[in-house]
Design a protein around this motif. Structure first.
Motif, mmCIF file in Angstrom:
data_model
loop_
_atom_site.group_PDB
_atom_site.id
_atom_site.type_symbol
_atom_site.label_atom_id
_atom_site.label_comp_id
_atom_site.label_asym_id
_atom_site.label_seq_id
_atom_site.Cartn_x
_atom_site.Cartn_y
_atom_site.Cartn_z
ATOM 1 N N VAL B 126 0.840 -1.207 0.000
ATOM 2 C CA VAL B 126 0.000 0.000 0.000
ATOM 3 C C VAL B 126 0.870 1.250 0.000
ATOM 4 N N SER B 127 1.901 1.222 0.832
ATOM 5 C CA SER B 127 2.769 2.377 0.956
ATOM 6 C C SER B 127 3.438 2.705 -0.381
ATOM 7 N N LEU B 128 3.863 1.666 -1.110
ATOM 8 C CA LEU B 128 4.523 1.895 -2.395
ATOM 9 C C LEU B 128 3.556 2.466 -3.415
ATOM 10 N N VAL B 129 2.327 1.930 -3.453
ATOM 11 C CA VAL B 129 1.324 2.452 -4.394
ATOM 12 C C VAL B 129 1.148 3.946 -4.136
ATOM 13 N N GLY B 130 0.997 4.309 -2.863
ATOM 14 C CA GLY B 130 0.824 5.716 -2.516
ATOM 15 C C GLY B 130 1.991 6.551 -2.995
ATOM 16 N N ALA B 131 3.213 6.035 -2.752
ATOM 17 C CA ALA B 131 4.402 6.796 -3.128
ATOM 18 C C ALA B 131 4.449 7.014 -4.627
ATOM 19 N N VAL B 208 3.681 -7.377 -6.803
ATOM 20 C CA VAL B 208 4.329 -8.609 -6.347
ATOM 21 C C VAL B 208 4.129 -8.776 -4.845
ATOM 22 N N THR B 209 4.387 -7.704 -4.093
ATOM 23 C CA THR B 209 4.262 -7.773 -2.640
ATOM 24 C C THR B 209 2.824 -8.083 -2.259
#
Lengths: 380, 872
Positions: B126-131, B208-209
């Motif tokens: 989730v954090s990566l999508v946001g970033a 992937v995550t």
């Protein structure tokens, strides 16, 4: 034959003789020292010959040699010292020569007796074609029954080395990049010796660790009864890692810093410099490192012997990484102690195969390294 | 280079905004996941752990992280250590926050580790999508490239293939899984390469995550999951697959988040790549540490059962450490600012620690208390089961000092002090007495040494020989006393005397130590019953020497403190200390050789009693309750190493000299080089075969210690040759030229210029090579044999025989098979259930200690000498 040809031959002979004389006595020998040096050389040759033929009388040759050296030391010390270092130098060449000779000599009876059966599968000819039609219960290696195909063990070596390469090559190259390019001076001063120490952990210790985790860890994780190529390969990979790291690190740090400076001057980041300058320039050195690491992995004995134990069944199917049988090295270690005369000869054949493979890998990697050296020196 | 990175420096120390902190925390979560996954792969924690078990793990983890981050942050705030980089600060704080949060979650909900792993991966995703989206919409200032690049694309295509094939294999029949795999590869490959970099390098990672998180959280792949591929004899279980998912998921996350953190572009790629390289290095170090730790934890109880040491012996062993610590404390430390005081306290901490330890030990002696630690170790019982036995390791208040315990450290210190003292040649005036002493010492010493050799060869068959020998010992000791007292005569006229007769000190003290040492070696060869009557003169003179050395050292130190010619006094003080240590060494040697304890009133120097290490110092006890130790194997390994070194070192060094000094680069050297490298890479088991084919038939047709020595010697040869050659090559050509310009011959140059300069390098190489062969097993199995539980050690020294016919010299002990440490471990493995694993672990630990000790000595000495060579 024309006259010029003859004189050419004699001059070549003369040059060869001069060259040999320079190696034996030096470019300007002390007057009178040649006799004692020649005597010493003859006596050490006699001593080695005595050891090979009549070992009980080796003392005579040795004492005579020591006497000559003692006399020489007080009369022509410089020449005698040179003689001793010359003998020391030839010892390496002699050793490799003796290893080659005695391996082949001891393997010869098995080669003449079994012929191509040593490296083929019984009834099927060469193994390359046979992936699909391998019989499940075929016995390839059963010395009592006369089947002595070394193919199952050759295959075992291949599988273990392949898995080891998958572990050691990428991790090793990343590790070398870390040491040579990323880490600061202080961190490098700790990590580099650390890698060396990792190389120093004896293989039997790895073997013992592997041996003791077989029944718990491996059964839990890989659902087998214990010994597998996979675990052996992983352990051997960790063992080959330090070799790959330190040799590729040498290759990376031998890239002239002017090349990296050029890239930085163009405004490239450190990573761009590494990726596009250092690694390509050191590529052949890195591949030499991987080849050397693979050589270590192929020659690794005790860890493999402890983990894989003494199975002789051929892997079926071929890519069964959960199978376990002996490799070329571990079969020598495990079987030599209680082998019959003829089986001993077969084990020497395994030794010959190993020796030839690893020696040629060493020569190839030396060739690559020398070329890299020349290339970088040319550019610097 | 520095200019190019200057901007980077400012970049990493620039202020961080909320976006940066968010990504720093994401990186930290990735690192945390990576570490936890490694712990799970190594089964330090099980996946199903929950409740108290997991609470404990996380409590430890929080403590470690809080301590590490807290201490560093505190020191950074106090300006003792410099942590400039915002990124490092951010990741550190992120680690702290993430660890505490996870610990809170574990305590509050009592989840299983596997669920926690799923949650962590989900948060990562989730954090990566946001970033990624924040960057794409332009809410933050980034410099992304047009594409994430072909290399990244192909990596993700590969991952996509794996995911597609796995999903396909689960839901479809037959070879359709390949189609699904290709579909996955295309999807991920295109998804990475086509969009702008900020999307292309975050969303695929997040996907992937997320897939990993989904299969773990839904329980599709849990701890009980199994996959047995058709036809193979094994398979994979969730116990290993789940941690591997977490490992790779965390690695991808950290990499992506790092790219975002450095705002993409060339800098982003660099930060991402460096983070992966760092994590790889962390993993390698972790593997190394855990291997050593594993062996130690398994073997420590067996290897150290029943260890006892006298407090006084321990005090003696502390002496070299004290000198090291003092050297460290002497380094100057910074400015007068207050935080340099903090640095200084780190410098003097070792001295303080040794001081307090010494007081504790003295306290033990005074009060007569014993400091002990009780534990149990397991041995193999009658029914092949491991039986625990109670044992204790103790520091006893004993005031006896072991002879060797005294001799070794003092010898090291004596050499150390002696090397640090500068030669006083040419200082002060030369008196006739000095000349006479300087001439007499070598004469007397040589005479005594010759007498020793004569007594070794002839023995003491006739009573008259004993009398003469006793006389020689007395004479030698008296001469030593005379030389020592001669050094004292420099003191008679105060500091001026020390300067004027400066050379009295080195000549007298060195002469005394040398003469007494030679006498100490003569002693055991002439005495039938040691310790009788006048023989005790040797320890008496040694004590006198200790006293004289101490007096000289103190006098020189006092003279220096009062002002004066510093260097002379310093050297004299060092020489005095060196003499104190040298005489103490001789005292130890005397006790060891003669077996007679030396009573010093408050303490005794004795051969036995003050130090007991049963595992290493006892042989196997066949029918005892406690099975004893591995003394024969230790002795076997020592002899193997000694034999191999005697054989290989002269050959290797000689060849290195010939190749570098006597002959030009040519076809002959090329042949030798190729042969050496081929020898280096030849598999060890092939050396074993070679020994079995060449040596064994010629050495009595049986496996023997001698064959083992020779085979290991052949293996050592290339190692010594390569390193010695490098050492000799690194001697600057100026040395040779200068020597040649003085008209010195080539051989004289080699002997007195090149070899001494190259010696440190050669010794280092030899130590490292010996470390390598000490653990060799495969060749030894073939030429030495492997036996479990050998009761008898090889007595090499006591078995020399002179014969009247060939081979003239014969040694029964080296012609027989014996035990060695590595073959002992192999014997344990080969014995299967009848081999005691705990004993095997003990042996493995001792072997590891021996090898690691050799390696660390080698590496430390190399670093030391390299640094010295660079400074000179």
């Amino acid at each position: 034959m024309s006259n010029s040809n003859v004189s050419e031959t004699t001059s070549t002979l003369g040059r060869t003789r001069r060259r040999v004389s320079t190696v034996l006595f030096g470019s300007d020998p002390e007057p009178g020292s040649k006799a004692i040096v020649s005597l010493g050389l003859v006596l050490i040759a006699v001593t080695i010959a005595l050891f090979l033929v009549q070992p009980i009388f080796v003392s005579y040759g040795l004492f005579a040699f020591l006497l000559v050296v003692a006399v020489g030391w007080f009369t022509y010390q410089a020449a005698t010292a040179r003689l001793l270092t010359l003998i020391a130098t030839t010892s390496t060449v002699l050793t490799i020569g003796f290893i080659t000779f005695y391996l082949f000599y001891s393997a010869w009876p098995a080669i003449t007796e079994n012929g191509p059966a040593l490296v083929t599968l019984p009834d099927y000819g060469w193994f390359f074609f046979l992936d699909a039609v391998l019989p499940v219960d075929g016995s390839y290696y059963n010395p009592a029954g006369g089947a002595v195909s070394l193919i199952p063990f050759f295959w075992g070596t291949l599988v273990v080395t392949f898995i080891a390469a998958l572990v050691a090559a990428p991790l090793g190259v990343l590790g070398a990049l870390f040491i040579s390019e990323v880490a600061g001076a202080r961190l490098r001063a700790v990590i580099k010796p650390g890698v060396e120490v990792l190389a120093g952990i004896p293989s039997i210790v790895y073997g013992f660790i592997g041996f003791t985790i077989l029944n718990t860890f491996v059964q839990d994780t890989f659902l087998t009864d214990g010994a597998t190529f996979l675990i052996a390969g992983l352990v051997v990979g960790i063992m080959a890692l330090p070799t790959v790291v330190s040799v590729s690190e040498d290759a990376l740090s031998s890239v002239p810093s002017s090349m990296g400076d050029g890239a930085v001057a163009m405004g490239a980041t450190k990573w761009q410099t590494m990726k596009s300058i250092s690694v390509p320039a050191a590529f052949s050195g890195i591949s030499a490192a991987i080849i050397l690491g693979l050589g270590r992995a192929i020659g690794e004995t005790m860890a493999v012997a402890a983990i894989l134990a003494g199975g002789t069944q051929f892997a079926d199917p071929l890519f069964d990484i959960f199978h376990a049988n002996m490799t070329l090295t571990s079969m020598i270690a495990i079987q030599y102690g209680n082998a019959s005369q003829s089986l001993e000869h077969v084990l020497f054949v395994a030794g010959v195969i190993l020796f030839v493979i690893v020696a040629s890998m060493s020569i190839v990697s030396q060739y690559i390294e020398r070329r890299l050296d020349k290339k970088l020196k040319g550019q610097a | 280079m520095s200019e190019g990175y200057a901007t980077e420096e400012t970049f990493t120390t620039a202020d961080a905004d909320a976006y940066d902190r968010w990504l720093d925390t994401t990186i930290a979560v990735g690192i945390l996941g990576f570490v936890l996954a490694m712990a799970a792969v190594g089964q330090v924690v099980t996946l199903t752990a929950s409740g108290d078990a997991l609470n404990g793990v996380f409590l430890t983890l929080s403590a470690v992280v809080t301590g590490a981050v807290g201490l560093t942050a505190g020191l950074a705030a106090l300006n003792v250590v410099a942590v400039e980089s915002r990124r490092v600060r951010g990741v550190g704080l992120g680690l702290l926050a993430a660890t505490l949060l996870l610990t809170a979650v574990v305590y509050a909900t009592g989840v299983q580790l596997v669920t926690l792993f799923g949650l962590v991966l989900l948060v990562d995703s989730v954090s990566l999508v946001g970033a990624g989206i924040a960057s794409w919409t332009g809410s933050v200032d980034t410099q992304p490239n047009a594409s994430a690049g072909i290399l990244t694309g192909s990596v993700f295509a590969l991952v996509g293939f794996g995911i597609g094939a796995a999903v396909g294999g689960a839901f479809l029949d037959g070879p359709l899984y390949l189609v699904a795999g290709l579909l996955g590869a295309a999807l991920f490959g295109v998804g990475t390469i086509v969009p702008r970099e900020d999307i292309g390098s975050t969303l695929p990672t997040a996907a992937v995550t997320a897939v990993f998180a989904a299969v773990i959280l839904t329980g599709a792949i849990g701890p009980d999951w199994q996959w047995l591929p058709e036809g193979l004899s094994g398979g994979f279980s969730g116990v290993i697959v789940v941690p591997l998912f977490v490992l790779f998921g965390s690695l991808f996350t950290s990499w992506s988040a790092a790219k975002c953190r450095a705002r993409f572009g060339a800098r982003g790629r660099q930060y991402g790549a460096f983070l992966v390289i760092y994590l790889n290095a962390v993993m390698m170090v972790a593997v190394m540490v855990s291997i050593v730790f594993f062996v130690v934890s398994r073997g420590v109880t067996y290897a150290f059962h029943g260890v006892q040491i006298g407090a006084l012996s321990l005090l003696v062993l502390l002496a070299p450490l004290l000198v090291l610590a003092i050297n460290r404390a002497r380094n100057p430390s910074g400015t007068s600012e207050w935080h340099s005081a903090a640095r200084q306290s780190f410098r003097i901490a070792p001295v303080a620690a040794i001081g307090s330890l010494a007081v504790v030990l003295v306290g033990l002696i005074v009060t007569g208390e014993t400091l002990d630690y009780a534990f149990e170790y397991t041995v193999l019982g009658d029914g092949r089961e491991e039986v625990p036995i109670d044992t204790v390791a103790a520091i006893t208040p004993e005031t006896a000092v072991g002879a060797w315990v005294l001799a070794f450290p003092t010898l090291i210190l004596a050499v150390y002090f002696f090397r640090n003292a500068s030669s006083l040649r040419g200082v002060g005036t030369r008196s006739p007495t000095l000349e006479r002493v300087q001439q007499a010492v070598p004469l007397v010493g040589t005479g005594l040494a010759l007498a020793t050799i004569a007594y070794v060869l002839v023995g003491t068959g006739f009573p008259v020989l004993v009398t003469v020998g006793t006389g020689l010992v007395v004479a030698g000791a008296a001469a030593a006393a005379g030389a020592t007292l001669f050094a004292l005569s420099a003191l008679t006229s105060g500091p001026e005397g020390l300067l004027d007769n400066a050379q009295y000190v080195p000549v007298g003290l060195a002469g005394g130590v040398t003469l007494l040492a030679v006498t100490a070696f003569l002693e055991p060869t002439v005495t039938v019953s040691p310790g009788v009557g006048p023989i005790d003169i040797v320890p008496a003179v040694a004590l006198l020497g200790v006293l004289v050395g101490a007096v000289v050292a103190v006098a020189a130190a006092v003279a220096r403190n009062r002002g004066g010619d510093d260097r002379v006094f310093v050297s004299q003080a060092l020489l005095g200390l060196s003499a104190v240590c040298g005489f103490l060494t001789i005292l130890g040697l005397h006790a060891a050789f003669t077996g007679a304890p030396v009573d010093l009133g408050v303490a005794t120097v004795a051969n036995v009693g003050s130090f007991d290490w049963p595992f290493v110092m006892q042989s196997y006890v066949p029918l005892g309750i406690e099975p004893g130790g591995i003394y024969p194997a230790v002795i076997g390994t020592v002899w193997l190493v000694v034999g191999a070194s005697t054989f290989a070192i002269p050959l290797g060094v000689g060849a290195a000299v010939f190749l570098t000094e006597y002959i030009e680069q040519g076809s002959f050297t090329a042949v030798v080089e190729t042969a050496t490298n081929a020898l280096w890479s030849t598999p060890s088991v092939v050396f074993g075969l070679f020994g079995a084919a060449l040596l064994i038939p010629r050495l009595g047709d049986q496996r023997s210690l001698l064959a083992g020595m020779l085979v290991l010697g052949f293996m050592l040869l290339p190692l010594v040759l390569i390193t010695s050659r490098e050492a000799i090559k690194s001697v600057p050509d100026e040395y040779r030229d200068a020597s040649a310009a003085l008209g010195v011959s080539r051989w004289e140059t080699i002997r007195s210029v090149v070899l001494p300069a190259a010696m440190p390098g050669v010794i280092t190489g030899v130590i490292l090579g010996v470390g390598r062969i000490a653990g060799e097993t495969a060749p030894l199995i073939l030429v030495l044999g492997s036996t479990l539980n050998t009761p008898n050690a090889a007595d090499v020294l006591g078995n020399f025989q002179l014969l009247s016919s060939a081979p003239f010299v014969f040694n029964g002990a080296v012609m027989e098979s014996t035990a060695a440490l590595p073959t002992g471990i192999w014997a344990t493995i080969a014995a299967g259930v009848s081999g005691s694993q705990s004993r095997g672990w003990g042996t493995a630990l001792v072997l590891l200690l021996v090898v690691l000790m050799l390696y660390s000595i080698g590496i430390v000495s190399r670093t030391y000498f390299r640094r010295k060579l660079n400074y000179e």
